[in-house]
Scaffold this motif. Sequence first.
Motif, PDB file in Angstrom:
ATOM      1  N   VAL A  92       0.859  -1.188   0.000  1.00 13.61           N
ATOM      2  CA  VAL A  92       0.000   0.000   0.000  1.00 13.61           C
ATOM      3  C   VAL A  92       0.894   1.237   0.000  1.00 13.61           C
ATOM      4  CG1 VAL A  92      -1.967  -1.102   1.106  1.00 13.61           C
ATOM      5  CG2 VAL A  92      -0.205  -0.057   2.526  1.00 13.61           C
ATOM      6  N   PRO A 164      -4.632   3.335  -1.054  1.00 12.02           N
ATOM      7  CA  PRO A 164      -5.799   3.422  -0.155  1.00 12.02           C
ATOM      8  C   PRO A 164      -6.366   4.828   0.027  1.00 12.02           C
ATOM      9  CG  PRO A 164      -3.993   2.173   0.847  1.00 12.02           C
ATOM     10  CD  PRO A 164      -3.433   2.882  -0.331  1.00 12.02           C
ATOM     11  N   PHE A 177      -6.376   6.930   4.780  1.00 11.23           N
ATOM     12  CA  PHE A 177      -6.524   5.680   4.040  1.00 11.23           C
ATOM     13  C   PHE A 177      -7.934   5.143   4.232  1.00 11.23           C
ATOM     14  CE2 PHE A 177      -1.901   3.940   3.598  1.00 11.23           C
ATOM     15  CZ  PHE A 177      -1.532   5.118   2.965  1.00 11.23           C
ATOM     16  N   LYS A 178      -8.569   4.755   3.135  1.00 13.17           N
ATOM     17  CA  LYS A 178      -9.884   4.129   3.198  1.00 13.17           C
ATOM     18  C   LYS A 178      -9.683   2.648   3.528  1.00 13.17           C
ATOM     19  CE  LYS A 178     -11.614   7.309  -0.353  1.00 13.17           C
ATOM     20  NZ  LYS A 178     -12.393   8.142   0.567  1.00 13.17           N
ATOM     21  N   SER A 179     -10.408   2.176   4.520  1.00 18.57           N
ATOM     22  CA  SER A 179     -10.192   0.805   4.994  1.00 18.57           C
ATOM     23  C   SER A 179     -10.925  -0.250   4.178  1.00 18.57           C
ATOM     24  CB  SER A 179     -10.629   0.701   6.462  1.00 18.57           C
ATOM     25  OG  SER A 179     -12.015   0.948   6.589  1.00 18.57           O
ATOM     26  N   PHE A 182      -8.987  -3.009   2.479  1.00 17.25           N
ATOM     27  CA  PHE A 182      -8.280  -3.884   3.405  1.00 17.25           C
ATOM     28  C   PHE A 182      -9.148  -5.065   3.847  1.00 17.25           C
ATOM     29  CE2 PHE A 182      -5.934   0.035   3.613  1.00 17.25           C
ATOM     30  CZ  PHE A 182      -4.618  -0.317   3.888  1.00 17.25           C
ATOM     31  N   ARG A 254      -9.741  -4.349   9.896  1.00 18.59           N
ATOM     32  CA  ARG A 254      -9.213  -3.659   8.720  1.00 18.59           C
ATOM     33  C   ARG A 254      -8.953  -2.190   9.018  1.00 18.59           C
ATOM     34  NH1 ARG A 254     -13.666  -0.987   6.292  1.00 18.59           N
ATOM     35  NH2 ARG A 254     -15.710  -1.757   6.960  1.00 18.59           N
ATOM     36  N   LYS A 255      -9.750  -1.597   9.888  1.00 20.55           N
ATOM     37  CA  LYS A 255      -9.555  -0.188  10.231  1.00 20.55           C
ATOM     38  C   LYS A 255      -8.244   0.017  10.988  1.00 20.55           C
ATOM     39  CE  LYS A 255     -14.409   1.196  10.179  1.00 20.55           C
ATOM     40  NZ  LYS A 255     -15.531   1.825  10.937  1.00 20.55           N
ATOM     41  N   ALA A 258      -5.460  -0.368   8.382  1.00 18.56           N
ATOM     42  CA  ALA A 258      -5.397   0.811   7.519  1.00 18.56           C
ATOM     43  C   ALA A 258      -4.768   1.990   8.246  1.00 18.56           C
ATOM     44  CB  ALA A 258      -6.799   1.178   7.030  1.00 18.56           C
ATOM     45  N   ARG A 259      -5.129   2.174   9.504  1.00 20.31           N
ATOM     46  CA  ARG A 259      -4.589   3.294  10.285  1.00 20.31           C
ATOM     47  C   ARG A 259      -3.079   3.132  10.499  1.00 20.31           C
ATOM     48  NH1 ARG A 259      -7.421   2.519  14.417  1.00 20.31           N
ATOM     49  NH2 ARG A 259      -9.251   3.578  13.577  1.00 20.31           N
ATOM     50  N   CYS A 261      -0.917   1.508   8.552  1.00 19.01           N
ATOM     51  CA  CYS A 261      -0.231   1.754   7.278  1.00 19.01           C
ATOM     52  C   CYS A 261      -0.216   3.238   6.942  1.00 19.01           C
ATOM     53  CB  CYS A 261      -0.915   0.962   6.156  1.00 19.01           C
ATOM     54  SG  CYS A 261      -0.748  -0.834   6.306  1.00 19.01           S
ATOM     55  N   GLU A 262      -1.322   3.902   7.190  1.00 20.44           N
ATOM     56  CA  GLU A 262      -1.413   5.346   6.941  1.00 20.44           C
ATOM     57  C   GLU A 262      -0.380   6.105   7.769  1.00 20.44           C
ATOM     58  OE1 GLU A 262      -4.472   8.905   8.154  1.00 20.44           O
ATOM     59  OE2 GLU A 262      -5.346   6.965   7.564  1.00 20.44           O
TER      60      GLU A 262
END
Length: 279
Positions: A92, A164, A177-179, A182, A254-255, A258-259, A261-262
Amino acid sequence: MTTWRAEDSGDKVRIGPAGWILALTRGAALGTVTYGGLLVLLAVRLVERPLAGLDRPVSPHVTRAVCRLAFPIMGMRYRVTGRPMRQPGAVVANHASWLDIFSLNACQSVYFVSKSEVAGWPLIGWLARATGTAFIARDPKAAKEQQALFEARIRAGHKLLFFPEGTSTDGLRVLPFKSTLFAAFYSHGLDHEMQIQPVSVIYRAPEGRSERFYGWWGDMSFGAHLIKTLAQWRQGSVEITFHAPVSVDAFASRKDLARYCEDAVRGTVRQTLGEGYQG
């Protein structure tokens, strides 16, 4: 957080006769390498597909070589920090420009995930299909089908690359990032098998140009941006930073993934740009 508007534009560059000659020369070289590489890739696939099926043991190396050659042709400096993971999984990254296609393909073998509309674009769509891009539709009804596609590709050993943020930016910020994407990593036990590697992409503008010089976003014209980039005498640079990969099952949702990775991507972009970061 600073409000960012898609209509904010980068600097307008006036191109003289010498700049047009340079743009045409570089464009001819880039086109020859890109579409010459496409012919080689298609020839390889004629043999590779019946022998290896979904697997692509050779053709990604053709894509990688073509993208790596793009930077000396354009005169841009290219730097990589860290290493691409070898484990099964996905990558990502933040999305700042059409140049990301070259930047992220030049240092690893990956397959981009792109909106379905791209498949129908002249020239670019042909390249995307030939290089194994996974196309997704912005339709909730297609969610299960797309999830099955991701799972099949990942289990075949493909490293899929997502953006994302859901859109491109001016390169001076990282959007949330949109989860949603993910979620595919938490299906049918994939979360126990795969890893995710965050990657930061940072562009340095040519001296004397706007910091947004390489950013391509909103309704900016691709053709105009391409010509502006090719006509620039002294180019800037791009830096790719590979962060440590993480196991999907280390995150409860997934949230959370995503957080994480962001934060990893944004942290490096902010640190590298310093006061130039505008997120």
